[in-house]
Design a protein around this motif. Sequence first.
Motif, PDB file in Angstrom:
ATOM      1  N   VAL A 213      -8.871  44.412 -16.541  1.00  0.00           N
ATOM      2  CA  VAL A 213      -7.797  44.121 -15.584  1.00  0.00           C
ATOM      3  C   VAL A 213      -6.472  44.001 -16.332  1.00  0.00           C
ATOM      4  N   THR A 214      -6.505  43.335 -17.476  1.00  0.00           N
ATOM      5  CA  THR A 214      -5.289  43.221 -18.281  1.00  0.00           C
ATOM      6  C   THR A 214      -4.769  44.603 -18.656  1.00  0.00           C
ATOM      7  N   ARG A 216      -5.303  47.419 -17.112  1.00  0.00           N
ATOM      8  CA  ARG A 216      -4.751  48.095 -15.935  1.00  0.00           C
ATOM      9  C   ARG A 216      -3.376  47.540 -15.615  1.00  0.00           C
ATOM     10  N   SER A 217      -3.204  46.219 -15.823  1.00  0.00           N
ATOM     11  CA  SER A 217      -1.906  45.626 -15.480  1.00  0.00           C
ATOM     12  C   SER A 217      -0.814  46.121 -16.410  1.00  0.00           C
ATOM     13  N   LYS A 218      -1.215  46.689 -17.551  1.00  0.00           N
ATOM     14  CA  LYS A 218      -0.195  47.243 -18.434  1.00  0.00           C
ATOM     15  C   LYS A 218       0.233  48.629 -17.983  1.00  0.00           C
ATOM     16  N   GLY A 219      -0.443  49.143 -16.986  1.00  0.00           N
ATOM     17  CA  GLY A 219      -0.044  50.448 -16.490  1.00  0.00           C
ATOM     18  C   GLY A 219      -0.783  51.612 -17.114  1.00  0.00           C
ATOM     19  N   LEU A 220      -1.904  51.340 -17.766  1.00  0.00           N
ATOM     20  CA  LEU A 220      -2.666  52.428 -18.381  1.00  0.00           C
ATOM     21  C   LEU A 220      -3.456  53.188 -17.322  1.00  0.00           C
ATOM     22  N   LYS A 228      -9.585  53.965 -24.759  1.00  0.00           N
ATOM     23  CA  LYS A 228      -9.183  52.939 -25.715  1.00  0.00           C
ATOM     24  C   LYS A 228      -9.981  51.654 -25.620  1.00  0.00           C
TER      25      LYS A 228
ATOM     26  N   GLY B  56      -2.570  45.800  -6.949  1.00  0.00           N
ATOM     27  CA  GLY B  56      -3.751  46.659  -6.852  1.00  0.00           C
ATOM     28  C   GLY B  56      -4.724  46.469  -7.987  1.00  0.00           C
ATOM     29  N   LEU B  57      -4.822  45.234  -8.463  1.00  0.00           N
ATOM     30  CA  LEU B  57      -5.685  44.998  -9.614  1.00  0.00           C
ATOM     31  C   LEU B  57      -7.068  44.505  -9.231  1.00  0.00           C
ATOM     32  N   ARG B  84       1.024  52.766 -11.373  1.00  0.00           N
ATOM     33  CA  ARG B  84       0.949  52.567 -12.808  1.00  0.00           C
ATOM     34  C   ARG B  84       2.341  52.445 -13.416  1.00  0.00           C
ATOM     35  N   ARG B  87       3.487  49.015 -12.739  1.00  0.00           N
ATOM     36  CA  ARG B  87       2.821  48.030 -13.596  1.00  0.00           C
ATOM     37  C   ARG B  87       3.394  48.042 -14.998  1.00  0.00           C
ATOM     38  N   SER B  88       3.730  49.229 -15.481  1.00  0.00           N
ATOM     39  CA  SER B  88       4.149  49.274 -16.878  1.00  0.00           C
ATOM     40  C   SER B  88       5.613  48.885 -17.039  1.00  0.00           C
ATOM     41  N   PHE B  93       1.982  41.370 -15.201  1.00  0.00           N
ATOM     42  CA  PHE B  93       0.985  40.421 -14.724  1.00  0.00           C
ATOM     43  C   PHE B  93       0.451  39.624 -15.906  1.00  0.00           C
ATOM     44  N   PRO B  95      -2.587  37.386 -16.909  1.00  0.00           N
ATOM     45  CA  PRO B  95      -3.891  37.003 -16.371  1.00  0.00           C
ATOM     46  C   PRO B  95      -4.221  35.541 -16.665  1.00  0.00           C
ATOM     47  N   GLU B 114       0.609  47.971 -27.130  1.00  0.00           N
ATOM     48  CA  GLU B 114       0.156  48.904 -26.108  1.00  0.00           C
ATOM     49  C   GLU B 114       0.874  48.655 -24.791  1.00  0.00           C
ATOM     50  N   ALA B 115       1.242  47.397 -24.573  1.00  0.00           N
ATOM     51  CA  ALA B 115       1.831  47.042 -23.289  1.00  0.00           C
ATOM     52  C   ALA B 115       3.196  47.667 -23.090  1.00  0.00           C
ATOM     53  N   LYS B 117       4.217  50.604 -24.456  1.00  0.00           N
ATOM     54  CA  LYS B 117       4.268  52.020 -24.779  1.00  0.00           C
ATOM     55  C   LYS B 117       4.859  52.864 -23.670  1.00  0.00           C
ATOM     56  N   LYS B 118       4.495  52.494 -22.442  1.00  0.00           N
ATOM     57  CA  LYS B 118       4.947  53.312 -21.336  1.00  0.00           C
ATOM     58  C   LYS B 118       6.396  53.034 -20.997  1.00  0.00           C
ATOM     59  N   ILE B 166       2.460  39.835 -24.003  1.00  0.00           N
ATOM     60  CA  ILE B 166       2.137  41.153 -23.472  1.00  0.00           C
ATOM     61  C   ILE B 166       2.966  41.418 -22.214  1.00  0.00           C
ATOM     62  N   ARG B 170       7.706  44.018 -22.213  1.00  0.00           N
ATOM     63  CA  ARG B 170       8.245  45.193 -21.548  1.00  0.00           C
ATOM     64  C   ARG B 170       9.408  44.866 -20.625  1.00  0.00           C
TER      65      ARG B 170
END
Lengths: 317, 325, 278
Positions: A213-214, A216-220, A228, B56-57, B84, B87-88, B93, B95, B114-115, B117-118, B166, B170
């Motif tokens: 979930v984390t 996905r929340s990053k937008g991957l 990954k 949508g998580l 997406r 989200r990026s 979010f 958690p 990684e958070a 990157k986008k 994280i 961004r």
Amino acid sequence: MGDRDFLMTTHFLIKKAFIFVISLTMVITLTFFLMHLIPGDPFMEEQMISEEILKAMHHDYGLDKPLIMQYFYYLKGLFHLDLGFSFKYQGRPVAQIISEAFPISFALGIQALLIALGGGLIGGSIASLYHRKWQDQAILAFLALCLSVPAFLSATLFQYLFAMQLDLFPVARWGSFSHTILPSLALALFPFAYLARLARTNIIEVLQQDYIVTARSKGLSQWEILYKHVLKNALLPVVAYLGPLIAAVFMGSFVIEKIFGIPGLGQWLVTSIGNRDYPLIMGLAIFYSFLLMGFNFLVDCVYYLLDPRIKKGESNG
Amino acid sequence: MNSILTVQDLHVTFSSRFEEIHAVRGISYHLEEGEWLGIIGESGCGKSTSSKALLGLLADETVIKGKILFQDKQLNACTESEIRQIRSKEIAFIPQDCMTALNPTMKIGLQILEAQKKSSPFTSFSQAEEAARLLLEELGLEFDSLKDAYPHMISGGMRQRTLIAIALIREPKMIIADEPTTALDKKLKKIVLDGLKRRQQENKLSLLLISHDLESMAEYCDRILVMYAGKIVEYGDAKTIFRHPRHPYTKGLVNSLIKIDQDKNKPLNFIKGQPPHLNVPLNRCAFCERCEEAMNVCAILSPPLYQINPLHQSACFKHDPGDRA
Amino acid sequence: MGKCDRFFFFKVNSTLVFSLCVLSALLIFAIAGPYLALHSYDETNLAFKNLSPDSRFWFGTDELGRDLFTRCCVGARISLIVAFAATFIDLVLGVSYGMISGYGSQKMDEWMMSFIDILQSIPYLLIVILLIVLMGPGLITVICALAITGWMNMARIVRGQVLQLKNQEFVIAAEAYGASKSRIIIRHLLPNVRGQIIVVLMAGISTALFTEAFLSFLGLGVQAPVASWGTLANDGLLALRYYPWRIFFPAFLICLTILSLNLIGDGLRDLFDERKKI
């Protein structure tokens, strides 16, 4: 951090290697003494042999010396890769028989393993995508079926259908590449199904974890997450299963070789047991044990290197 | 004042093979730009679920009904790639569970980088690392020692701050934070919340904060939303709700706080009973069984949100303005 | 979970019910088959050799004119007896070992588990080979080979469960009012480990069946004149091209039995572990 890691890894590797050597020695000793405890004379089965010739044969094979000495001679021989001579095929060194037959069995085994690993992992990954949809049940049913088909059924079915009836492949023997297809497919069926189910279950389980979930929340995207985050975690148990997997492939190969008439190690083993050809049985048994235990040792090392959590476990005692 | 987020009549239902659970039963609220909205409620009231639903998580089998508007985009009608993007870059979010929200076999440095990157406003890897270093410093952590560590090697407080990093790295427009300070001691909590407050004031960061911690909420939030059994029961300005709660449930919550000068011999105040199971539709006030001020009507009808004043709403029949006979 | 919930789940899980029916059918086949068939299993009649299945010989005949249907029934008996016997030994050995190891002192547990670890480091294949060479191939050898290796898995699982259970309230309560260790094991621990045991048992039977067939097919298992499904398959191998039913009937029966056992095992496992809906 790097130094401590290196020390712990070395410590682990040495410990495992030590266990491997000890176990192997135990196996050799066990095999040797059990073989020599069998009552009856190996040569009496043949024909009526005169006392003198019997004595001479005993001397040739070193059977007139005390057991302990025979044991040490055998160990010494092992170091030189000399496994003695076959009783049945007089004069033929066991090591030679093994070195001729092993490449064939090895080729068969590797091919089957690659099919099973590749097919199983890919199949399992695809299967996990259909979780909770109707196709899921169909896939699971199919895999359950594959898991229940013993090697000799799959081999004979393939042989009957594709070779004898449809004439697509040669029926038996070994030689060209097309000879290898049916046997390796038949051998790979069970491991493929097991790995596919394992991969599917693990991927689904990982996908339900919070850290996904984390991610996905990053937008991957779905694929990025799979690659990954999911793959490494889901495939660790697959690596753990590799040990039993190769044992299953060995056992399966005996049957496959018999059905397809492939002159591999399995055939030799079965016939040598029938012939009470003790040096050959011993040599083959020890060789197989060496392969199995060696492979398990490698798998343990790979697993250790892949899973960072184990290293922490070691440092905490 | 424009609303950055508008939620209209949100329903979230989990359906399994045997039953349906109505976790969120019709909530509506909005978040202004640069505002800090706190959501309070006991476990299972739907606060985490509704927040995850915004982005949508939730898992695929949940059914989401209603409208979720983020800056005029309807989030629950977006395509996969649109959401997406959001989200990026736009909504981050944080958690709740710091134990399980980090990948155990991936290094922390990588998980943080990684958070961004986008969304990356950074052009090079070292720039990104620099930004991460500064951010972690602000949170009281050292990037260089965390970079190659794995989650199980660091403490719970550090993990929670990693999750916050994280989100912050961004530089989103809005943050949804699900109990982001439970593992932190008072000092760290203040550092984190002050940091968020600063961003709210300087960068107009909008915040949706879910928490159990009434006192911090009263101090930092602009408005508070109280949820119970999947519905909003009280909604209004933070200080008012804390000092003059109107709904019986909120009153119970506020009273259950332990005060420093409380008489040690008095028993602790807590609300007796359990919230109802949400596997059947409820046509009554969900709180009426535990409510000390319950009336007959409460067991028959479900109260809507009544306005006590323009900034304060309460879903209780006691506050029905027509009830002034 | 109340009792009515269990039945509801049972009805919903149709594979489980279906597999149980299949298994029961196979058991009836094994037990009652020879009495229902038209011929006895060793009645040779060269006039009828190698016939394909027809109304008189439901599965056809082999090269000595023996009715394959009856032979398959008898083969079923042997295969199933071997599988059940070996698994039963595993059950008794494994459960007792696991119980004692799990419930006993830490030291004892360590020793007992180390013993199993050492035994398990010896490849299964080797043990089978050694036993066959030592004892000669045959029914008893197969049962021994199966029993010696299977109990360790059961012991591990039982021990794991016991370790989890022994810290739970009801065990501590029982110890508190002075119940003896054996009473605790029998009255309190066993019933709670039942579920896991049954699941492992199913897997064990199917593995045993498979291994017996495997060994007999290679000629290393039961020997003539005793016939199991594996030996029947072996007999039929050479005739594959022209009389394929001779190998396919026994092989198919093996597959069917293993399949139903596996499905029952899966179904039972899901039943006992309702959290997992995977």
